[in-house]
Structure formats: C-alpha cells, structure tokens
Design a protein around this motif. Structure first.
Motif, PDB file in Angstrom:
ATOM      1  N   ARG A   3       0.867  -1.189   0.000  1.00  0.00           N
ATOM      2  CA  ARG A   3       0.000   0.000   0.000  1.00  0.00           C
ATOM      3  C   ARG A   3       0.900   1.235   0.000  1.00  0.00           C
ATOM      4  NH1 ARG A   3      -5.163  -0.263   2.384  1.00  0.00           N
ATOM      5  NH2 ARG A   3      -4.568   1.460   3.712  1.00  0.00           N
ATOM      6  N   GLY A   5       1.392   5.667  -0.815  1.00  0.00           N
ATOM      7  CA  GLY A   5       0.853   7.008  -0.984  1.00  0.00           C
ATOM      8  C   GLY A   5       1.941   7.877  -1.584  1.00  0.00           C
ATOM      9  N   SER A  21      -0.446   3.355  -9.829  1.00  0.00           N
ATOM     10  CA  SER A  21      -1.782   3.019 -10.300  1.00  0.00           C
ATOM     11  C   SER A  21      -1.719   1.859 -11.301  1.00  0.00           C
ATOM     12  CB  SER A  21      -2.430   4.250 -10.942  1.00  0.00           C
ATOM     13  OG  SER A  21      -3.679   3.933 -11.470  1.00  0.00           O
ATOM     14  N   LYS A  30      -0.992  -0.905  -4.239  1.00  0.00           N
ATOM     15  CA  LYS A  30      -2.267  -0.188  -4.213  1.00  0.00           C
ATOM     16  C   LYS A  30      -1.990   1.260  -3.838  1.00  0.00           C
ATOM     17  CE  LYS A  30      -6.827   0.130  -2.342  1.00  0.00           C
ATOM     18  NZ  LYS A  30      -7.875  -0.417  -1.542  1.00  0.00           N
ATOM     19  N   LEU A  31      -2.389   2.172  -4.702  1.00  0.00           N
ATOM     20  CA  LEU A  31      -2.251   3.603  -4.430  1.00  0.00           C
ATOM     21  C   LEU A  31      -3.394   4.002  -3.509  1.00  0.00           C
ATOM     22  CD1 LEU A  31      -0.772   6.264  -5.001  1.00  0.00           C
ATOM     23  CD2 LEU A  31      -2.310   6.585  -6.954  1.00  0.00           C
ATOM     24  N   VAL A  32      -3.078   4.261  -2.240  1.00  0.00           N
ATOM     25  CA  VAL A  32      -4.125   4.544  -1.255  1.00  0.00           C
ATOM     26  C   VAL A  32      -4.404   6.026  -1.095  1.00  0.00           C
ATOM     27  CG1 VAL A  32      -3.786   2.400  -0.003  1.00  0.00           C
ATOM     28  CG2 VAL A  32      -2.505   4.439   0.673  1.00  0.00           C
ATOM     29  N   GLY A  33      -3.535   6.893  -1.630  1.00  0.00           N
ATOM     30  CA  GLY A  33      -3.791   8.320  -1.534  1.00  0.00           C
ATOM     31  C   GLY A  33      -2.656   9.149  -2.089  1.00  0.00           C
ATOM     32  N   ALA A  46      -5.926  12.634  -7.580  1.00  0.00           N
ATOM     33  CA  ALA A  46      -6.638  11.535  -6.919  1.00  0.00           C
ATOM     34  C   ALA A  46      -7.817  11.071  -7.760  1.00  0.00           C
ATOM     35  CB  ALA A  46      -7.103  11.973  -5.537  1.00  0.00           C
ATOM     36  N   THR A  51      -8.212   7.435  -6.220  1.00  0.00           N
ATOM     37  CA  THR A  51      -7.746   7.300  -4.847  1.00  0.00           C
ATOM     38  C   THR A  51      -8.180   8.519  -4.039  1.00  0.00           C
ATOM     39  OG1 THR A  51      -5.818   6.683  -3.525  1.00  0.00           O
ATOM     40  CG2 THR A  51      -5.452   8.325  -5.263  1.00  0.00           C
ATOM     41  N   GLU A  52      -7.685   8.632  -2.809  1.00  0.00           N
ATOM     42  CA  GLU A  52      -8.059   9.745  -1.922  1.00  0.00           C
ATOM     43  C   GLU A  52      -7.042  10.878  -2.008  1.00  0.00           C
ATOM     44  OE1 GLU A  52      -9.705   9.581   2.168  1.00  0.00           O
ATOM     45  OE2 GLU A  52      -9.312   7.446   1.872  1.00  0.00           O
TER      46      GLU A  52
END
Length: 54
Positions: A3, A5, A21, A30-33, A46, A51-52
C-alpha cells in the motif's frame, strides 16, 4: 500487496502516482492516496487515479 501514498504530486509525483496506479492493475501495489500542499492539485490527481486526496 504494497500500500503506497505519494506526497507531492507535481510533475514527478504525478508520474509516481501513475506508475503505482498501473502496478495496482497487476496486483503488485495499491495507491491509497496522494497529498499535496495544493489541495486542488491533490484532488485532481486523486480523481484521475481513483484514490483519496490529502
């Protein structure tokens, strides 16, 4: 799955977010933010990568 960011989504940060991504599609990351001092820019990136924004 890793994970990740991205902090700072200017020119280079944008490309980092894009690559993470793409790795997500392969199940490797996984791009979480994304975060940026310019919140509007963070929201824009985002939204593009699903994502966030922070």
């Amino acid at each position: 799955m890793l994970r990740v960011g991205v902090v700072g989504v200017g020119n280079m940060g944008f490309h980092h977010a894009r690559i993470y991504s793409e790795l997500a599609k392969e199940g490797k990351a996984k791009l979480v933010g994304v975060a940026d001092a310019n919140f509007e820019r963070a929201k824009e990136v985002a939204e593009k990568f699903g994502t966030e924004a922070f």
